[in-house]
Write an enzyme that holds these catalytic residues in place. Sequence first.
Site, PDB file in Angstrom:
ATOM      1  N   ASP A 186       0.862  -1.185   0.000  1.00 26.51           N
ATOM      2  CA  ASP A 186       0.000   0.000   0.000  1.00 26.51           C
ATOM      3  C   ASP A 186       0.901   1.238   0.000  1.00 26.51           C
ATOM      4  O   ASP A 186       1.655   1.457   0.961  1.00 26.51           O
ATOM      5  CB  ASP A 186      -0.914   0.003   1.220  1.00 26.51           C
ATOM      6  CG  ASP A 186      -1.793   1.247   1.277  1.00 26.51           C
ATOM      7  OD1 ASP A 186      -2.544   1.486   0.319  1.00 26.51           O
ATOM      8  OD2 ASP A 186      -1.700   1.991   2.282  1.00 26.51           O
ATOM      9  N   GLU A 270      -1.800  -1.744  -5.552  1.00 24.05           N
ATOM     10  CA  GLU A 270      -3.067  -1.116  -5.939  1.00 24.05           C
ATOM     11  C   GLU A 270      -2.875  -0.298  -7.206  1.00 24.05           C
ATOM     12  O   GLU A 270      -1.854   0.362  -7.398  1.00 24.05           O
ATOM     13  CB  GLU A 270      -3.561  -0.218  -4.803  1.00 24.05           C
ATOM     14  CG  GLU A 270      -4.984   0.262  -4.975  1.00 24.05           C
ATOM     15  CD  GLU A 270      -5.479   1.020  -3.759  1.00 24.05           C
ATOM     16  OE1 GLU A 270      -6.674   1.344  -3.703  1.00 24.05           O
ATOM     17  OE2 GLU A 270      -4.657   1.288  -2.860  1.00 24.05           O
ATOM     18  N   ASP A 351      -2.887   1.567   7.321  1.00 18.66           N
ATOM     19  CA  ASP A 351      -2.082   1.209   6.149  1.00 18.66           C
ATOM     20  C   ASP A 351      -1.830  -0.297   6.081  1.00 18.66           C
ATOM     21  O   ASP A 351      -1.879  -0.892   5.004  1.00 18.66           O
ATOM     22  CB  ASP A 351      -0.754   1.968   6.183  1.00 18.66           C
ATOM     23  CG  ASP A 351      -0.955   3.470   6.095  1.00 18.66           C
ATOM     24  OD1 ASP A 351      -1.910   3.895   5.429  1.00 18.66           O
ATOM     25  OD2 ASP A 351      -0.157   4.218   6.695  1.00 18.66           O
TER      26      ASP A 351
END
Length: 393
Positions: A186, A270, A351
């Site tokens: 992330d 992502e 996170d």
Amino acid sequence: MRYRYRLYPTPGQQGALARAFGCARVVYNDCLRLRDACHASGEKISDKEVQRRVITLAKRAPERAWLGEVASVALVQACQDARRAYRNWFDSLSGRRKGRTVGHPAFRRKHYRQSIRLTRNGFAMHGLKLYVAKVGDIMVGWSRDLPSVPSSVTVIREPDGRYYASFVVERAATPLPLCDREIGVDVGLSHLAVTSDGEVIGNPRFMRAKERKLARAQRALSRKQKGSANRAKARKRVAAVHRKVRESRLDHAHKTALRLVRDNQAVYAEDLCVSGLARTRLAKSVHDAGWSAFTAMLEYKARKHGRTFARTGRFEPTSQTCSACAVKDGPKPLSVRAWTCAACGTVHDRDVNAARNIAALGRREAQNACGGTVRSGHAPAGPRETGTLRGAA
């Protein structure tokens, strides 16, 4: 892949390269003007005819006779670049080209980055030197050996006055030994990346670190008289600061991505809309973090080393979903860095929880792409490797 090395031309060779850069720029701009004129008048013109008009016939004209002073292969490649740029524009308008919309090709300017591309009949390797047609043997700073015979080379002059040679070579894949670890990544601004196993990778903020020095260099540039030699020197100083920021960020991204790929059999990230985030008030921080370059390096290094890489959808609520019970807890402001799931009571770091959800979603995406099983090395083709820094491969 591309291998890039520093060049050290003599003053005479710098003049010859300047003539080659200028002639290639003129041919490229003439191609664009000719295609624009033919498109406006409704005339259909072939690529061969464009090349004949802007190179062959132009050399016979008194106002373009100096085109014969440089290697013709550089002029032909400039013509091919203009053709490709024009077709990319039309393919983008018609929808045949996917991705971001491509605008009308921009005309090349005299300042800033200059380059010429040469195929095998325009360059040769003479020992430790690079021979460029009608320029001579140029000293090369070899930081590593070429893995194969190059098919083409691009000679570049950066705005700070440095010269580089970028070789296109074939490099075989080097699979790494199998391991049983996989992670989700992330990315963020306070930290460059947080992995699903709790590792926090700091954000160096290279641009912020050089911001005051860059501001001083830009103020000094603005005080110089336009067209003067001092202004040219000040422009190089500004470009040198930008180069140091760019190379530091590139080196950090290379080494971080390679470490994550080496230590894990599968890496999931992502699919962020960086261009959209770069239009917000966080634009400078987003660009300084270099998310796109970092994830692109993860992708192509995974392919090169036989690892699995997959991207999750950008609209997945990874920060809102509990990674323990998969219950969506709802949106949360950015100030909330830790939260407790109302369904199962698990306390999450924002996170780390998002990284765990990315790992689960990425594993599912990889299984769907591979027909139900995850294969090592499954990743689409990534960008070519660039850079001269050691330890970045």
